[in-house]
Design an enzyme around this catalytic site. Structure first.
Site, PDB file in Angstrom:
ATOM      1  N   TYR E 172       0.842  -1.200   0.000  1.00 17.33           N
ATOM      2  CA  TYR E 172       0.000   0.000   0.000  1.00 17.33           C
ATOM      3  C   TYR E 172       0.870   1.239   0.000  1.00 17.33           C
ATOM      4  O   TYR E 172       1.281   1.706   1.063  1.00 17.33           O
ATOM      5  CB  TYR E 172      -0.861   0.049   1.265  1.00 17.33           C
ATOM      6  CG  TYR E 172      -1.979  -0.944   1.340  1.00 17.33           C
ATOM      7  CD1 TYR E 172      -2.479  -1.563   0.204  1.00 17.33           C
ATOM      8  CD2 TYR E 172      -2.565  -1.251   2.565  1.00 17.33           C
ATOM      9  CE1 TYR E 172      -3.526  -2.472   0.293  1.00 17.33           C
ATOM     10  CE2 TYR E 172      -3.615  -2.155   2.654  1.00 17.33           C
ATOM     11  CZ  TYR E 172      -4.091  -2.766   1.517  1.00 17.33           C
ATOM     12  OH  TYR E 172      -5.129  -3.663   1.611  1.00 17.33           O
ATOM     13  N   ARG E 174       2.071   4.820   0.498  1.00 17.03           N
ATOM     14  CA  ARG E 174       1.498   5.753   1.460  1.00 17.03           C
ATOM     15  C   ARG E 174       2.649   6.502   2.111  1.00 17.03           C
ATOM     16  O   ARG E 174       3.714   5.945   2.321  1.00 17.03           O
ATOM     17  CB  ARG E 174       0.769   4.928   2.536  1.00 17.03           C
ATOM     18  CG  ARG E 174      -0.165   5.700   3.414  1.00 17.03           C
ATOM     19  CD  ARG E 174      -1.014   4.742   4.235  1.00 17.03           C
ATOM     20  NE  ARG E 174      -1.888   3.888   3.403  1.00 17.03           N
ATOM     21  CZ  ARG E 174      -2.750   2.995   3.899  1.00 17.03           C
ATOM     22  NH1 ARG E 174      -2.808   2.804   5.215  1.00 17.03           N
ATOM     23  NH2 ARG E 174      -3.520   2.280   3.108  1.00 17.03           N
ATOM     24  N   LYS E 205      -0.454  -8.276  -3.076  1.00 15.14           N
ATOM     25  CA  LYS E 205      -1.791  -7.708  -3.081  1.00 15.14           C
ATOM     26  C   LYS E 205      -1.662  -6.196  -3.178  1.00 15.14           C
ATOM     27  O   LYS E 205      -1.030  -5.573  -2.335  1.00 15.14           O
ATOM     28  CB  LYS E 205      -2.487  -8.122  -1.780  1.00 15.14           C
ATOM     29  CG  LYS E 205      -3.935  -7.738  -1.709  1.00 15.14           C
ATOM     30  CD  LYS E 205      -4.071  -6.397  -1.034  1.00 15.14           C
ATOM     31  CE  LYS E 205      -5.514  -6.017  -0.857  1.00 15.14           C
ATOM     32  NZ  LYS E 205      -5.612  -4.705  -0.190  1.00 15.14           N
ATOM     33  N   SER E 253      -7.385  -5.510  -4.684  1.00 11.41           N
ATOM     34  CA  SER E 253      -8.495  -5.154  -3.797  1.00 11.41           C
ATOM     35  C   SER E 253      -9.085  -3.834  -4.258  1.00 11.41           C
ATOM     36  O   SER E 253      -8.410  -3.017  -4.887  1.00 11.41           O
ATOM     37  CB  SER E 253      -8.019  -5.002  -2.360  1.00 11.41           C
ATOM     38  OG  SER E 253      -7.210  -3.858  -2.236  1.00 11.41           O
TER      39      SER E 253
END
Lengths: 305, 305, 305, 305, 305
Positions: E172, E174, E205, E253
């Site tokens: 992710y 960030r 993922k 996702s």
């Protein structure tokens, strides 16, 4: 054969195991000063600390790691000290010919900290596999990072002593809490030598101190008790006293390259004050080999007296 | 032969293994106060903490590490406490003659932190190889670095107890959250002693507290419950109470060198308040040996009553 | 003999080894609430957290570590929780008489952090050698140091579970990102309890929540789904639901000393909401022993219904 | 069959164990330059360092990790170097066909530090299980985080040497203390190469230096001793000299993609100055395979002379 | 029985030991997509990340940890992923019924960092004792703390692979160096997937990327080589290409809860672009069970085509 004086010195280290005692004896029983209880050590970590050109351009033989082994052996030094790479580059070829001291931490000059801390660049295990007699470790008392240095030294010292190595501490006061003059001040150098001894060093290396007193609280005491620090010999004597009253080996360095007379004058002062010897780096390896060997010979002659 | 009082004291430490109990017993059964349950300990870490000249110039015998072993033995102390180097310099020569406490962390004065943390300078393994009975460890409650100190003490304590050593904690409140007066304030000293006991110390060393109360929340309680802290004996008694109601050994130090009368007056207060003894450093080793032995004798006579 | 309810509770912990299940069972099968699935635990870490006088001056019996063991035993508590020193001071004398929970981290009040993190003051090994049934560990969700706390809890939890101990987590939201009211807000307390369960705690201890909602994102959800939080019982029920829908033991504390009626009213709310019990510290050990035993008895009577 | 030249090179590493010597020999005895003592290595860590599109969009074959193995093998390289994932993706399929160097630390470009430090992304154990001949490690001399890098390199080097792997150091001066030009300055590149050798590297990789001198203290020395740095060959020679006077393998990279003539010109300079070879990444894998193989062939022809 | 496609996928991981290959196979051979090489995984770490009410109030069944095991099993998922507590709460009851992925690091929302780093909340040893097939680990490329995350992932990955577990990385982007749009930018997502693969992940993922390009240096390349990123399928294809040209499993996702049509549209895009599957959390467990099972079924039908 171990002399009376060497036996006396070894008696100060009775807490150490026979492995470590053997390595201290090896340092004391090698070279032209063997058996005198005095030491002249050749250290070559300048390449790491100041860069190769600043260290070796003056005498380009020094670019070759074998040169320093030869210089130390031919010059009759008690030991040769250097960082991992320089030791690795000669350890096998010169095995058994001169005791080596593995400098296990080092600082480079490509980044400057006001409160410096060296990088740890080698291990006790490296010293063992390379057949070294001792590890060498630099502390900067006065730096905000001093605790990191002392903490890590504790780990290395504990390990070194358990495997029969000796521990040599280079104590260079430095950091934001000290003035430039304070780095070689009488009180500060004596304090740094004492700290090194308390940290468990067998051999301590400090710079020749000046008559300056850095810390106000110390100044009061030096004045009140009229501690003699006028001559170089006085100051050396006070450092020796501050290092367990002479029951730890403390040797001295003079710093940057200078004239032969100046170097020898300093060595006479070190000797007169009861210093255990000199660590001579740039003043040796930056001279042409013939001059370097001559200078080493003259220095050793002073210590032999 | 262990006295009834020593057996009683040992009963407070029933969670410890026989090795540790044996070392606590050794501390209690040595010197002129053997068997009384009282202790006078000679600590010499001043050289590390303040520098050699400030520590030893007044009585230059103190530069020699052997001097302090002799002083502690001849003075009839229960134990001698010092950093690694000083212990190493005498551990073999004086083996078995006096219990030693290895100070395993130390601070020097070449750099000052508002929120200090000592360097860890020795290990439990060092204490074992040097035949020490205990490790000594300093905490600075009130420092922003307190957790680092407590965390490391936990590791050392766990290791020391598992190998049968005793743990002595020097609790010196200090740091940016405390005023200068607060460092010896009644509430703060009692709190620091309690923390030390909760951290698992067998013997706790604090400074003699004043009647000042530092923390407002504590002040309310001292006022509301009218805790007696007027005399030195009252304050000692409150510290002893705060240290598991007297079920942990807590001893006291007075700090800087002072006159003999002042020292003895303080010791009478410690004794009257039920303190377990004194740790006497500068007041002993900075006096001429004869005076030092006399002072120790007088102090012990007070505790013997 | 283990009751049906205890067997049901143990079934929630089927991932644990028999050693840990045995210790959870011991906690559930001790004292006046044995077999009911409810717990009242006596914790005494106030001395470390707030200082000895603030903790024990009101009822000076509490200065003595044995007092709390006796209080917990005579009061019929399920367990007694304390830091290392207090446990050590009674573990041998009271061995086998009450399950103990070793508080392995603690904070003192001599230094204040806006984003606090406790010191780790004991080890799993300590818990084993002292015969404890569980370790206790405090987390401060909301502190910038939360990750250090969770990371270390992971290590301790893993070790504790592998040696058959239970893990009790004290979850106290606190830190610069939370308002003072937020520390006991409904959403925050429920969240802290959930985090504790996800971190692997067997037993979770939180404060009784208020009806305040701290986080705007949570507020929207509480409003939208009309989560019932009006009465104390509603709020307890929501915490229990948030802790794996009741499949983890969650107990509650009320905080500072207060009147008996107030304490019992709160306990009725905890019971009505399906809470698993109470952890009662200052409200017990700061009362005279007779009153303390009476209060514990009344509290247990409520939970027994 | 090992040539005279390879035997000579191996003699410089006599401190190493036979396992490590074997792996250095494997690097020297593979590909079109086998036995010449020269090396051309294909490194592909651009995907990690700059992102996949910036690395492979120009020649999309490079997205596939197998492509680089094939390129290195077909191109006759001495070795292929890459991060963990790229090595894992081909290690089994290409086992035994080309020596591999596991890059064990890497930096990505999604966050930029003025004083960078790579993440450590693989272990010596990974290198062993994947059948690698060496680990590769990047240092950024000049960064405030240099000590972290050197400290970790010490650990990896010690471990790698003990299990018979070779150590390749990528030395890229970088950080807030250096100007952009300083990163490839003559004095800085020579210094970085020397540091790498002192840290124990067997093979050192630096960028081709410019004639710029960054550090004033170095400038004085370069001027005073008239160190020749006018031509690329001069500068290469000075780097080789600075790396233990030629007794350590030092290879060069040119950086960003450029024209074929420019690349070959540079390689001629490296060869003329006595450099041990080139590390060619983007200039190879970003070209179409046919062009890449041609360029590699031409480069090797120069080194073979 | 393993299909041809599963065998092909396993061939990409030939560097892994049979234990790890077995666990990857288990993930691929479970549920309604068994043998297709596609995966739909149910992750439930929302309780930790966002708090229990925000996660489970919409469908209160989700407060119960058993619910998610049942949902994943009945829905025909390939695996169920959750933090330690949720796995522990069902691992024994549902042993052998569905592969589990232990999320070993997690972030909570009670404190917000601009440059976040999750807490490590479980160990490889936990995964083994709980019978998990894989560990799951979140990295935040773009955070100033990225190196801590990569360094720790290296340790976990090395350990997991040595004991036969698979490694799933949640990537992710960030942190302070990225804009909000940048977190799902095409270049950034592809880069994050590539980093994960280089770090040794078996399954990666990422979030579904947008057509935004965050980094100017990347923008030039995307423009110059006209990389197709217009449709979702294009963008998925580019991520798959960036992840070792399709030789690593990469799944997607969609984030927050949305309408069924929107979810399915996205899944069609993932499938069309060659994505290996979906990780569906809030969109599943926040729906009523019947709806959730229906949605899962429809998603799997798309992937089965």
């Amino acid at each position: 054969m171990t002399t009376e004086r060497v036996r006396e010195i070894l008696s100060w280290y009775r807490s150490d195991n026979p492995g470590t005692l053997g390595n201290i004896a090896r340092l004391l029983n090698t070279g032209k000063l063997a058996g005198t209880g005095k030491l002249v050590i050749l250290p070559v970590d300048q390449g790491f600390e100041h860069g190769p050109a600043r260290s070796f351009a003056q005498n380009p033989s020094g670019y070759d790691p074998r040169y320093h082994f030869e210089l130390a052996i031919e010059g009759g030094c008690n030991a040769y000290a250097a960082p991992l790479g320089f030791i690795e580059a000669g350890a096998a070829d010169f095995a058994g010919r001169i005791p080596t001291i593995l400098k296990v931490n080092n600082s480079d000059s490509l980044f400057k900290d006001d409160d410096p801390c060296p990088a740890v660049t080698a291990t006790v295990q490296d010293a063992l596999r390379l057949g070294c007699s001792a590890i060498g470790y630099t502390i900067y008392p006065g730096s905000s990072q001093r605790n990191e240095m002392y903490n890590y030294l504790r780990e290395l010292t504990n390990e070194a002593k358990s495997v029969g190595l000796a521990v040599v501490v280079w104590a260079y006061p430095r950091g934001s809490s000290l003035s430039k003059d304070g780095e070689t001040a009488m009180d500060v150098v004596a304090y740094a030598a004492h700290i090194s001894a308390e940290l468990g060093a067998h051999i301590i290396k400090v710079k020749v101190p000046t008559a300056h007193i850095e810390q106000p609280d110390a100044k009061k005491v030096y004045d009140k008790y009229q501690i003699k620090i006028d001559t170089l010999a006085d100051r050396i004597r006070h450092v020796v006293q501050s290092t367990f009253n002479g029951r730890r080996i403390v040797i001295f360095s003079g710093g940057a390259t200078k004239g032969t007379d100046e170097v020898l004058e300093e060595i006479r002062g070190i000797h007169a004050g009861g210093g255990f010897g000199s660590i001579m780096g740039r003043n040796v390896f930056q001279r042409p080999k013939k001059d370097a060997l001559a200078l080493l010979g003259q220095a050793m002659d002073i210590f032999k007296v």
